[in-house]
Design an enzyme around this catalytic site. Structure first.
Site, PDB file in Angstrom:
ATOM      1  N   SER A 266      63.174  25.143  20.938  1.00  0.00           N
ATOM      2  CA  SER A 266      62.771  26.554  20.931  1.00  0.00           C
ATOM      3  C   SER A 266      63.891  27.487  21.381  1.00  0.00           C
ATOM      4  O   SER A 266      63.715  28.703  21.372  1.00  0.00           O
ATOM      5  CB  SER A 266      61.536  26.758  21.815  1.00  0.00           C
ATOM      6  OG  SER A 266      61.825  26.406  23.152  1.00  0.00           O
TER       7      SER A 266
ATOM      8  N   ARG B 194      79.392  23.296  25.576  1.00  0.00           N
ATOM      9  CA  ARG B 194      79.836  24.017  26.760  1.00  0.00           C
ATOM     10  C   ARG B 194      81.355  23.900  26.881  1.00  0.00           C
ATOM     11  O   ARG B 194      81.927  22.837  26.693  1.00  0.00           O
ATOM     12  CB  ARG B 194      79.152  23.445  28.005  1.00  0.00           C
ATOM     13  CG  ARG B 194      77.650  23.658  27.988  1.00  0.00           C
ATOM     14  CD  ARG B 194      76.995  23.199  29.267  1.00  0.00           C
ATOM     15  NE  ARG B 194      77.179  21.804  29.569  1.00  0.00           N
ATOM     16  CZ  ARG B 194      76.438  20.810  29.076  1.00  0.00           C
ATOM     17  NH1 ARG B 194      75.457  21.068  28.234  1.00  0.00           N
ATOM     18  NH2 ARG B 194      76.664  19.563  29.419  1.00  0.00           N
TER      19      ARG B 194
ATOM     20  N   HIS C 134      75.519  18.219  23.307  1.00  0.00           N
ATOM     21  CA  HIS C 134      75.257  19.268  24.298  1.00  0.00           C
ATOM     22  C   HIS C 134      76.499  19.561  25.128  1.00  0.00           C
ATOM     23  O   HIS C 134      76.818  20.723  25.388  1.00  0.00           O
ATOM     24  CB  HIS C 134      74.112  18.856  25.230  1.00  0.00           C
ATOM     25  CG  HIS C 134      72.773  19.354  24.808  1.00  0.00           C
ATOM     26  ND1 HIS C 134      72.298  20.585  25.166  1.00  0.00           N
ATOM     27  CD2 HIS C 134      71.808  18.783  24.054  1.00  0.00           C
ATOM     28  CE1 HIS C 134      71.094  20.754  24.663  1.00  0.00           C
ATOM     29  NE2 HIS C 134      70.777  19.671  23.984  1.00  0.00           N
TER      30      HIS C 134
ATOM     31  N   ALA D 140      72.513  17.965  34.519  1.00  0.00           N
ATOM     32  CA  ALA D 140      71.787  17.148  33.541  1.00  0.00           C
ATOM     33  C   ALA D 140      70.956  16.114  34.293  1.00  0.00           C
ATOM     34  O   ALA D 140      71.460  15.446  35.198  1.00  0.00           O
ATOM     35  CB  ALA D 140      72.768  16.460  32.602  1.00  0.00           C
TER      36      ALA D 140
ATOM     37  N   LYS E 168      65.603  26.984  24.473  1.00  0.00           N
ATOM     38  CA  LYS E 168      65.630  27.035  25.938  1.00  0.00           C
ATOM     39  C   LYS E 168      67.032  26.853  26.503  1.00  0.00           C
ATOM     40  O   LYS E 168      67.481  27.645  27.332  1.00  0.00           O
ATOM     41  CB  LYS E 168      64.701  25.963  26.538  1.00  0.00           C
ATOM     42  CG  LYS E 168      63.246  26.096  26.157  1.00  0.00           C
ATOM     43  CD  LYS E 168      62.393  25.001  26.772  1.00  0.00           C
ATOM     44  CE  LYS E 168      62.802  23.604  26.425  1.00  0.00           C
ATOM     45  NZ  LYS E 168      62.573  23.182  25.053  1.00  0.00           N
ATOM     46  N   SER E 169      67.720  25.810  26.076  1.00  0.00           N
ATOM     47  CA  SER E 169      69.055  25.515  26.631  1.00  0.00           C
ATOM     48  C   SER E 169      70.053  26.609  26.279  1.00  0.00           C
ATOM     49  O   SER E 169      70.841  27.036  27.134  1.00  0.00           O
ATOM     50  CB  SER E 169      69.558  24.165  26.119  1.00  0.00           C
ATOM     51  OG  SER E 169      68.758  23.124  26.617  1.00  0.00           O
TER      52      SER E 169
ATOM     53  N   GLY F  83      59.128  26.194  27.112  1.00  0.00           N
ATOM     54  CA  GLY F  83      58.922  26.365  25.676  1.00  0.00           C
ATOM     55  C   GLY F  83      58.841  25.011  25.007  1.00  0.00           C
ATOM     56  O   GLY F  83      58.945  23.979  25.659  1.00  0.00           O
ATOM     57  N   GLY F  84      58.658  25.039  23.729  1.00  0.00           N
ATOM     58  CA  GLY F  84      58.578  23.804  22.962  1.00  0.00           C
ATOM     59  C   GLY F  84      59.956  23.217  22.681  1.00  0.00           C
ATOM     60  O   GLY F  84      60.988  23.834  22.970  1.00  0.00           O
TER      61      GLY F  84
END
Length: 167
Positions: free
Chosen positions: A11, A52, A48, A32, A13-14, A7-8
């Site tokens: 968007s 998590r 990021h 990563a 994704k993650s 995807g862009g």
């Protein structure tokens, strides 16, 4: 099993990949792939990691992804675009060398005995790159995405946070 998510930028994704991983195990891995290029990117990586919780085990590797995979498990690989950037830098834009090594490394992932959730960017849908290096990178990215998608068990395309199942 390989789940491919494209995807862009921004968007979802993650986020989607992490949700998928947690639906499959209580102890996922996050691989990563990026080099820290500058302070801004370092801040993004920090953010990021904070998203998590303690259930996640973080792994970092810029080139040899298969070498650092746990024997079995659910692993989010984030992301192929940044990983390919490492090869692009290493081989100074030599498309033949980049693709030879990148394809060989990706092929090793296909034998993994766990679940790989592989994230990538879809670069070929936007503006035409204004430099030769940019166009060459988009080509390499497109080729490696096609290679992974062809070998994936499932494939999703993210649009505005919504996963569209492609395969």
């Amino acid at each position: 099993m390989i789940i491919f998510i494209s995807g862009g930028e921004r968007s979802g994704k993650s986020r989607y990949a992490q949700e998928l991983a947690l639906s499959k195990t209580d102890t996922p891995y996050y691989l990563a792939t990026s080099k820290i290029w500058d302070d801004d990117f370092e801040e993004r990586v920090k953010r990021h990691k904070q998203e998590r919780d303690e259930r996640w085990t973080n792994i970092e590797e810029q080139f040899e992804l298969a070498k650092v995979l746990p024997e079995h498990g659910v692993v989010v690989v984030d992301c192929i675009t940044l990983w390919l950037t490492n090869y692009f830098s290493k081989y100074k834009g030599d498309k033949e060398a980049i693709m030879k090594e990148a394809r060989a490394e990706v092929a090793k992932l296909f034998d993994y005995q766990g679940v790989l959730i592989i994230i990538t960017n879809e670069l070929g849908m936007g503006l035409h790159a204004s430099t030769k290096a940019g166009r060459d990178f988009v080509e390499c990215q497109g080729w490696i995405n096609q290679f992974i998608a062809a070998n994936a068990t499932e494939a999703y395309f993210m649009v505005s946070g919504i996963p569209l199942k492609v395969k």
